[in-house]
Write an enzyme that holds these catalytic residues in place. Structure first.
Site, short mmCIF file in Angstrom:
data_model
loop_
_atom_site.label_atom_id
_atom_site.label_comp_id
_atom_site.label_asym_id
_atom_site.label_seq_id
_atom_site.Cartn_x
_atom_site.Cartn_y
_atom_site.Cartn_z
N ASP A 1 -8.23 14.12 8.59
CA ASP A 1 -8.04 12.79 9.16
C ASP A 1 -9.35 12.29 9.76
O ASP A 1 -9.89 12.90 10.68
CB ASP A 1 -6.95 12.85 10.24
CG ASP A 1 -6.90 11.58 11.07
OD1 ASP A 1 -7.12 10.50 10.52
OD2 ASP A 1 -6.64 11.70 12.28
N TYR B 1 0.87 -1.18 0.00
CA TYR B 1 0.00 0.00 0.00
C TYR B 1 0.90 1.23 0.00
O TYR B 1 1.63 1.47 0.97
CB TYR B 1 -0.88 -0.05 1.25
CG TYR B 1 -1.89 1.06 1.39
CD1 TYR B 1 -2.77 1.37 0.36
CD2 TYR B 1 -2.00 1.77 2.58
CE1 TYR B 1 -3.72 2.36 0.52
CE2 TYR B 1 -2.95 2.76 2.75
CZ TYR B 1 -3.80 3.05 1.71
OH TYR B 1 -4.74 4.03 1.86
N LYS C 1 -10.98 17.24 16.00
CA LYS C 1 -10.19 16.60 14.94
C LYS C 1 -10.03 17.60 13.79
O LYS C 1 -10.89 17.69 12.91
CB LYS C 1 -10.86 15.31 14.45
CG LYS C 1 -10.68 14.15 15.43
CD LYS C 1 -10.96 12.80 14.81
CE LYS C 1 -10.00 12.44 13.70
NZ LYS C 1 -8.59 12.29 14.14
N HIS D 1 -9.80 9.08 10.98
CA HIS D 1 -9.62 7.97 11.92
C HIS D 1 -9.93 8.49 13.33
O HIS D 1 -9.08 9.05 14.01
CB HIS D 1 -8.19 7.42 11.85
CG HIS D 1 -7.93 6.66 10.59
ND1 HIS D 1 -7.53 7.28 9.42
CD2 HIS D 1 -8.03 5.34 10.29
CE1 HIS D 1 -7.37 6.36 8.47
NE2 HIS D 1 -7.68 5.19 8.97
N TYR E 1 -11.95 -4.37 6.89
CA TYR E 1 -10.64 -4.07 7.52
C TYR E 1 -10.77 -2.97 8.57
O TYR E 1 -10.36 -3.12 9.72
CB TYR E 1 -9.63 -3.64 6.45
CG TYR E 1 -8.32 -3.20 7.05
CD1 TYR E 1 -7.33 -4.12 7.34
CD2 TYR E 1 -8.08 -1.86 7.38
CE1 TYR E 1 -6.14 -3.74 7.94
CE2 TYR E 1 -6.90 -1.46 7.98
CZ TYR E 1 -5.94 -2.40 8.25
OH TYR E 1 -4.76 -2.01 8.87
N HIS E 2 -11.36 -1.85 8.18
CA HIS E 2 -11.41 -0.71 9.08
C HIS E 2 -12.42 -0.89 10.20
O HIS E 2 -12.37 -0.20 11.21
CB HIS E 2 -11.71 0.57 8.29
CG HIS E 2 -10.65 0.87 7.28
ND1 HIS E 2 -10.75 0.45 5.96
CD2 HIS E 2 -9.45 1.49 7.38
CE1 HIS E 2 -9.67 0.82 5.31
NE2 HIS E 2 -8.87 1.45 6.14
#
Length: 670
Positions: free
Chosen positions: A542, A15, A538, A544, A169-170
């Site tokens: 981003d 990646y 935040k 996450h 995945y996340h």
């Protein structure tokens, strides 16, 4: 005796992408020369969220976590001298997936490729963006339409392309249990297939072709047996759903096809050399079992908890795959676990639990309804909080973090500032300048006509891909394409899940949380306020939000009034909220590397607003030199992944509030 022919290895990817299209192209060609067998493109956050590099929210984010692609010229440079007709390319892109695939198709056409032969994958799973990764742009309905239009276009025009890579995945990174990971991903697949077949764009006799192009992207954690069984359960459930719900008779079209990146959440900043064996063990979970083997694998680097991996670190991860595939005898045997009563019992249990959770989501109206109601997000925040609590209590052991912490000096990290790659801060200005040159030199009339046609198509019910292709050819930019659709569809702010998350750990007398609660209450009394107020912000792009959410939940449980407005805020918005809410502390969470740009901006704006006495703390993946610079700039405390004790962090926040308000230190023992 005749030797059995070895199975073909899985696709091996890294990646990758950073700084500029030119720099990323050089990296791709170098990786392919080392034996990598496919490309996996990492785009930067402005590209993922539909902003041009000169937008205010893109500041500090350009080229940080991936490559900036603003227009056709960037895509040409990204794949220069790489024959796309011969390549298998995975693009981790969601809200703007249609746009990036259109650019990719046009570049392939310019190379003379037959687009019917193009192979690869666009992630294009917007549900998990609402839940975990945060690069969503449009509301669920229009997002599902973009996905549907892409799937139907590719089935008809790029038949070897995987138009969606349903991505659990996340979900695991956001705290999902194996049951949640399987159930939420398959619920997303059901929502997507239902929408595609309801659109009327696919004839009944071609439904199997659509199902055959649905792929998955999963996470493999360090619990080897559980993860391997998870993949077998995933495959069994997908076979059942596609046969019973959609009537697909061809077993090849029902095959569960998945790629994997093994778990990054479990990589540690403390004793990072231990991450190598974690990565190997996680890779084995998705390669050892032939009947549930991944079709493509990409591994993180050992130092991802420290910062951006260097090319050498990525090469090490590629070599791990190559040793397993080419030196071991793994590919010479049938499935190693067939007939294991232990494995079968575990798989049966997972299938039953997942079926019950999928049914629960269907009763709510499906995955999209469960997103909009906040149910899925609250479940993930809750399960993540429970996991963090187990780590803090020592019930779940992490070697080098909460046990076996003594260590010899580590030569790999002796010089931390050279153990990771850094992006030149001047890169952003160069990218912005190139963008302005592109706009100045294009056919402006054609670009504006293409955007007008896109908005007209969006306001109706036509498939949006042809209008998007014309935008790509006309020199439209990523931001312009996205804003045209924003004008029609609007934007969406996903539920944060914080208010609905239950108490993760108790605050009974004698516990660390009880001590912090008392500290919070006494400090509030000393300041003559009902409750201490913490703003969790935040800044930048981003998305996450796991760390920010866990801090917000634990601060709430410790007695704080928490102000958390979710992701994607400008420094100006954060400071405005801090002043309006009269907070006692501002906590900023950034994992994308933009802290050096955005945190000083927040400090300067607080100062200008007369709130410079409010302490600012910062958390994220922050190299040691950057942490020192932030403290020198006025940040009260910096927390990185090694600071895993959330209750302890909340206690430190109270200490900083007391220091800022000239109150004597307060020690409260559990």
């Amino acid at each position: 005796m005749t030797e059995r022919q070895k199975d073909r290895p899985w696709l091996m990817r890294t990646y990758a992408g950073h700084s500029t299209a030119e720099a990323s192209n050089e990296l791709y060609r170098r990786n392919l020369a080392k034996g990598q067998t496919g490309l996996s493109v990492a785009f930067d956050l402005p590209t993922q969220t539909g902003y041009d590099p000169d937008h205010i929210l893109a500041r500090g984010e350009v080229g940080r976590v991936g490559v900036p692609v603003s227009h056709l010229g960037d895509m040409r440079r990204l794949f220069q001298d790489i024959p796309l007709e011969q390549m298998n390319t995975s693009m981790t892109i969601n809200a703007t997936a249609m746009w990036l695939l259109a650019l990719y198709q046009v570049v392939a056409e310019e190379q003379g490729a037959d687009i019917a032969k193009l192979q690869g994958t666009t992630q294009n799973d917007i549900v998990k963006e609402y839940l975990s990764r945060g690069t969503h742009v449009f509301p669920p309905g229009p997002s599902l339409r973009l996905t549907t239009d892409m799937i139907t276009y590719t089935v008809n025009h790029i038949p070897k392309w995987n138009p969606i890579n349903i991505c659990s995945y996340h979900l695991q990174e956001a705290g999902a249990t194996p049951v949640q990971e399987i159930a939420y991903a398959l619920s997303t697949a059901i929502a997507v297939l239902d929408a595609v077949f309801a659109s009327g764009q696919v004839p009944e006799d071609r439904k199997g072709e659509v199902v055959a192009r649905i792929s998955f992207f999963v996470n493999a954690g360090v619990r080897f047996v559980e993860e391997m069984c998870k993949m077998r359960a995933f495959g069994r459930l997908w076979d059942t759903i596609t046969r019973e719900r959609y009537g697909i008779e061809n077993p090849k079209q029902r095959r569960f096809r998945y790629g994997v990146q093994v778990n990054s959440l479990g990589l540690t900043e403390a004793q990072p050399e231990n991450n190598v064996q974690r990565i190997v063990l996680e890779m084995l979970a998705v390669t050892l079992s032939k009947d549930a083997r991944a079709r493509a694998v990409q591994l993180p680097a050992w130092n991802e908890a420290l910062g951006l991996p260097r090319p050498w670190d990525q090469q090490w991860s590629l070599r791990i795959q190559q040793v397993l595939a080419h030196e071991s005898d793994l590919l010479e045997y049938e499935d190693l676990f067939a007939g294991s009563h232990v494995v079968e019992a575990k798989v049966d249990a997972l299938v039953a639990q997942c079926t019950a959770e999928i049914d629960r989501i269907q009763e709510m109206g499906g995955a999209m309804a469960a997103v909009e109601s906040g149910y899925l997000k609250a479940q993930l925040v809750s399960s993540h909080a429970e996991r963090r609590a187990r780590i803090e209590s020592g019930e779940e052991k992490i070697v080098g973090v909460n046990c076996f912490e003594s260590t010899e000096p580590n030569p790999l990290t002796a010089d931390l500032d050279t153990a990771i790659m850094t992006v030149d801060p001047a890169n952003e200005a160069r990218v912005v300048k190139a963008l302005h040159t592109w706009r100045d030199e294009r056919d402006e009339v054609r670009a504006q006509d293409a955007l007008a046609a896109l908005k007209k198509a969006a306001a109706g019910d036509a498939n949006l891909f042809p209008a998007t292709l014309e935008c790509a050819r006309a020199g439209v930019t990523t931001g312009e394409w996205s804003w045209a659709l924003r004008d029609v569809f609007g934007e969406f702010r996903a539920p944060t899940g914080v208010s609905g998350a239950p108490l993760a750990i108790t605050a009974e007398a004698g516990t660390p949380l009880a001590a912090v609660r008392e500290k919070v209450a006494r400090t509030a009394a000393d300041l003559g306020t009902g409750k201490l107020r913490l703003l969790v912000g935040k800044p930048g792009l981003d998305g996450h939000s796991n760390g920010a959410e866990q801090i917000a939940v634990r601060a709430r449980d410790a007695g704080f009034e928490v102000v958390y407005q979710g992701i994607r805020l400008t420094p100006e918005q954060i400071v405005a909220a801090a002043v309006a809410e009269d907070v006692h502390c501002v906590g900023l969470s950034i994992l994308s590397g933009s802290h050096a740009e955005l945190v000083p901006d927040v400090l300067a704006r607080l100062d200008a607003a007369g709130a410079d006495e409010v302490p600012v703390i910062v958390g994220g993946i922050i190299p040691s030199a950057d942490a020192a610079a932030l403290r020198e700039a006025g940040v009260a405390a910096v927390f990185t992944p090694k600071d895993f004790g959330i209750t302890e962090i909340i206690g430190r926040i109270v200490d900083e509030i007391r220091t800022a308000n000239r109150l004597a230190p307060l020690e409260v023992t559990p």
